[in-house]
Design a protein around this motif. Structure first.
Motif, PDB file in Angstrom:
ATOM      1  N   UNK A  51       0.841  -1.201   0.000  1.00 25.26           N
ATOM      2  CA  UNK A  51       0.000   0.000   0.000  1.00 25.26           C
ATOM      3  C   UNK A  51       0.878   1.254   0.000  1.00 25.26           C
ATOM      4  N   UNK A  52       0.537   2.195  -0.833  1.00 23.98           N
ATOM      5  CA  UNK A  52       1.319   3.424  -0.979  1.00 23.98           C
ATOM      6  C   UNK A  52       2.765   3.157  -1.374  1.00 23.98           C
ATOM      7  N   UNK A  57       7.091   8.000  -6.447  1.00 22.39           N
ATOM      8  CA  UNK A  57       6.900   8.384  -7.854  1.00 22.39           C
ATOM      9  C   UNK A  57       5.787   9.411  -8.016  1.00 22.39           C
ATOM     10  N   UNK A  58       5.344   9.998  -6.938  1.00 20.22           N
ATOM     11  CA  UNK A  58       4.214  10.928  -7.014  1.00 20.22           C
ATOM     12  C   UNK A  58       4.555  12.188  -7.796  1.00 20.22           C
ATOM     13  N   UNK A  59       5.828  12.524  -7.879  1.00 20.18           N
ATOM     14  CA  UNK A  59       6.249  13.704  -8.624  1.00 20.18           C
ATOM     15  C   UNK A  59       7.365  13.338  -9.577  1.00 20.18           C
ATOM     16  N   UNK A  60       7.497  14.128 -10.627  1.00 12.56           N
ATOM     17  CA  UNK A  60       8.564  13.907 -11.597  1.00 12.56           C
ATOM     18  C   UNK A  60       8.015  13.680 -12.993  1.00 12.56           C
ATOM     19  N   UNK A  61       8.832  13.981 -13.992  1.00 16.61           N
ATOM     20  CA  UNK A  61       8.453  13.768 -15.388  1.00 16.61           C
ATOM     21  C   UNK A  61       9.615  13.098 -16.115  1.00 16.61           C
ATOM     22  N   UNK A  62       9.251  12.215 -17.043  1.00 11.55           N
ATOM     23  CA  UNK A  62      10.256  11.471 -17.782  1.00 11.55           C
ATOM     24  C   UNK A  62       9.840  11.350 -19.251  1.00 11.55           C
ATOM     25  N   UNK A  63      10.823  11.154 -20.109  1.00  3.90           N
ATOM     26  CA  UNK A  63      10.523  10.912 -21.520  1.00  3.90           C
ATOM     27  C   UNK A  63      10.002   9.498 -21.737  1.00  3.90           C
ATOM     28  N   UNK A  64      10.449   8.571 -20.904  1.00  2.00           N
ATOM     29  CA  UNK A  64      10.004   7.185 -21.057  1.00  2.00           C
ATOM     30  C   UNK A  64      10.162   6.431 -19.749  1.00  2.00           C
ATOM     31  N   UNK A  65       9.361   5.375 -19.625  1.00  5.42           N
ATOM     32  CA  UNK A  65       9.413   4.444 -18.497  1.00  5.42           C
ATOM     33  C   UNK A  65       9.693   3.055 -19.052  1.00  5.42           C
ATOM     34  N   UNK A  73      -0.418  -8.447 -12.940  1.00  3.86           N
ATOM     35  CA  UNK A  73      -0.359  -7.207 -13.731  1.00  3.86           C
ATOM     36  C   UNK A  73      -0.886  -5.966 -13.033  1.00  3.86           C
ATOM     37  N   UNK A  74      -1.465  -6.100 -11.863  1.00  4.40           N
ATOM     38  CA  UNK A  74      -1.968  -4.908 -11.186  1.00  4.40           C
ATOM     39  C   UNK A  74      -0.840  -3.945 -10.843  1.00  4.40           C
ATOM     40  N   UNK A  75       0.395  -4.469 -10.699  1.00  2.00           N
ATOM     41  CA  UNK A  75       1.533  -3.579 -10.448  1.00  2.00           C
ATOM     42  C   UNK A  75       1.810  -2.705 -11.667  1.00  2.00           C
ATOM     43  N   UNK A  76       1.632  -3.269 -12.862  1.00  2.00           N
ATOM     44  CA  UNK A  76       1.820  -2.490 -14.085  1.00  2.00           C
ATOM     45  C   UNK A  76       0.721  -1.430 -14.189  1.00  2.00           C
ATOM     46  N   UNK A  77      -0.502  -1.841 -13.903  1.00  2.00           N
ATOM     47  CA  UNK A  77      -1.602  -0.883 -13.968  1.00  2.00           C
ATOM     48  C   UNK A  77      -1.379   0.267 -12.998  1.00  2.00           C
ATOM     49  N   UNK A  78      -0.952  -0.046 -11.784  1.00  2.00           N
ATOM     50  CA  UNK A  78      -0.764   0.989 -10.778  1.00  2.00           C
ATOM     51  C   UNK A  78       0.295   2.001 -11.177  1.00  2.00           C
ATOM     52  N   UNK A  79       1.448   1.513 -11.668  1.00  2.00           N
ATOM     53  CA  UNK A  79       2.520   2.436 -12.045  1.00  2.00           C
ATOM     54  C   UNK A  79       2.154   3.209 -13.301  1.00  2.00           C
ATOM     55  N   UNK A  80       1.546   2.545 -14.290  1.00  2.00           N
ATOM     56  CA  UNK A  80       1.174   3.231 -15.524  1.00  2.00           C
ATOM     57  C   UNK A  80       0.117   4.298 -15.261  1.00  2.00           C
ATOM     58  N   UNK A  81      -0.817   3.984 -14.391  1.00  2.00           N
ATOM     59  CA  UNK A  81      -1.870   4.953 -14.076  1.00  2.00           C
ATOM     60  C   UNK A  81      -1.275   6.175 -13.367  1.00  2.00           C
ATOM     61  N   UNK A  82      -0.354   5.943 -12.452  1.00  2.00           N
ATOM     62  CA  UNK A  82       0.254   7.041 -11.718  1.00  2.00           C
ATOM     63  C   UNK A  82       1.114   7.927 -12.623  1.00  2.00           C
ATOM     64  N   UNK A  83       1.785   7.303 -13.603  1.00  2.00           N
ATOM     65  CA  UNK A  83       2.734   8.030 -14.445  1.00  2.00           C
ATOM     66  C   UNK A  83       2.109   8.598 -15.715  1.00  2.00           C
ATOM     67  N   UNK A  84       0.884   8.231 -15.992  1.00  2.00           N
ATOM     68  CA  UNK A  84       0.212   8.725 -17.196  1.00  2.00           C
ATOM     69  C   UNK A  84       0.174  10.251 -17.176  1.00  2.00           C
TER      70      UNK A  84
END
Length: 340
Positions: A51-52, A57-65, A73-84
């Motif tokens: 949890x949390x 990764x709550x802040x920051x910008x990148x050209x690619x991940x 796959x819920x880990x992929x969904x969680x990170x992709x959703x946060x970084x979208x």
């Protein structure tokens, strides 16, 4: 370029990090802190399963991940959703295992895939989880901003699965070595560093969609791979080429007990060593000689004391010495047309 690597301390992720640093990119590594990442990166710590766990990764910008996740796959969904919206492209290192069994020899990216695991589900099996990871990434980032790297057999320095390290260790022990024939059996694999370089090139080219990523068919044979192992290690090892039927009749499991090898003409060989990789080749894939992959892996093993680290979620690789000795003793002749 600003790159975020989810993981980045082991095998494929580490190779991506090192390649990006070599290009002068600004690299951030998000990991659990269990291993040190390469020098020169910015480290963020967190556990994607907690949890949390993505708070760093709550802040920051990148050209690619770049994401190499291979469990639920819920880990992929969680990170992709946060970084979208804060990253330009999501590169998910998937697997050729996502294709419905058994894909025919020469299969391309348009071959039928398995049904992916639900993004919110618990871990299922490797193929469905990897496909679920693909779907989660595409759902959150959109197909035009996702690269799905359907890798095959990955070899090279930092390997933590135990395939090439086992062969090198076996040859180091010396004596007669059960070499699964035929010598001319074609193999497909990808050096982890070539995988990394292609991924970075895909980011630069702003590619999207699925790509089979392994060496072109005919890049190497079983004989060339094991000859390279003998050349790298030296010593007294003597390859005894053995007919596939002899090996199978002895109850030896291809792929696991004799890593990399699967019998010719089998569904397993078509699936693991028969992919069409023309799409990757036309977009920059370059594969180094097998002699370089093997020699560099051997050098890395020597540098870390000879024992490769192993992932706990992968099956043990290798053949019991007693089983090998019995098969060699019972088979006085090698594969027809080869040197015993």
């Amino acid at each position: 370029m600003r790159l975020l690597v989810l993981g980045g301390t082991r095998f494929a992720g580490r190779a991506v990090v090192e390649a990006a640093l070599g290009r002068g990119w600004e690299v951030t590594v998000f990991h659990r802190g269990q291993q040190e990442p390469p020098a020169g990166v910015r480290s963020l710590h967190g556990d994607r399963t907690a949890p949390d766990g993505l708070a760093a990764l709550a802040e920051g910008e990148w050209d690619a991940v770049v994401d190499t996740w291979s469990a639920a796959p819920r880990a992929v969904r969680g990170s992709a959703r946060l970084l979208r919206g804060r990253a330009g492209r999501y590169v998910y290192v998937s697997s050729c295992s996502v294709y419905e069994w058994a894909p025919p020899a020469g299969y391309g990216e348009d071959a039928t895939v398995v049904e992916g695991a639900e993004a919110g589900a618990e871990q299922t099996d490797y193929a469905r989880d990897k496909r679920g990871g693909e779907l989660a990434a595409v759902e959150e980032f959109g197909a035009d901003h996702c690269v799905l790297v359907r890798s095959g057999l990955i070899l090279g320095p930092y390997e933590n699965v135990g395939r090439l390290p086992w062969w090198l260790g076996r040859i180091e022990r010396g004596g007669p070595v059960l070499a699964p024939g035929p010598r001319e059996l074609p193999l497909q694999y990808i050096d982890v560093r070539d995988l990394a370089e292609w991924i970075l090139g895909a980011v630069e080219r702003e590619l999207s969609g699925p790509y089979n990523l392994m060496s072109p068919q005919g890049h190497v044979t079983m004989g060339e791979l094991l000859d390279a192992c003998v050349a790298a290690v030296g010593g007294s090892a003597e390859l005894r080429w053995t007919d596939p039927d002899v090996i199978l009749d002895a109850g030896i499991e291809p792929w696991t007990q004799l890593p990399v090898w699967v019998p010719p003409g089998s569904d397993l060989h078509d699936a693991l060593h028969g992919a069409d990789v023309s799409r990757a080749v036309t977009t920059g894939l370059r594969c180094r000689p097998v002699t370089e992959t093997v020699a560099d892996t051997w050098r890395w093993l020597q540098d870390i004391g000879g024992t490769a680290p192993m992932r706990p979620d992968r099956t043990e690789k290798g053949l019991d010495p007693e089983v090998e000795a019995k098969v060699l003793a019972a088979s006085a002749e090698g594969v027809p047309g080869t040197t015993p």
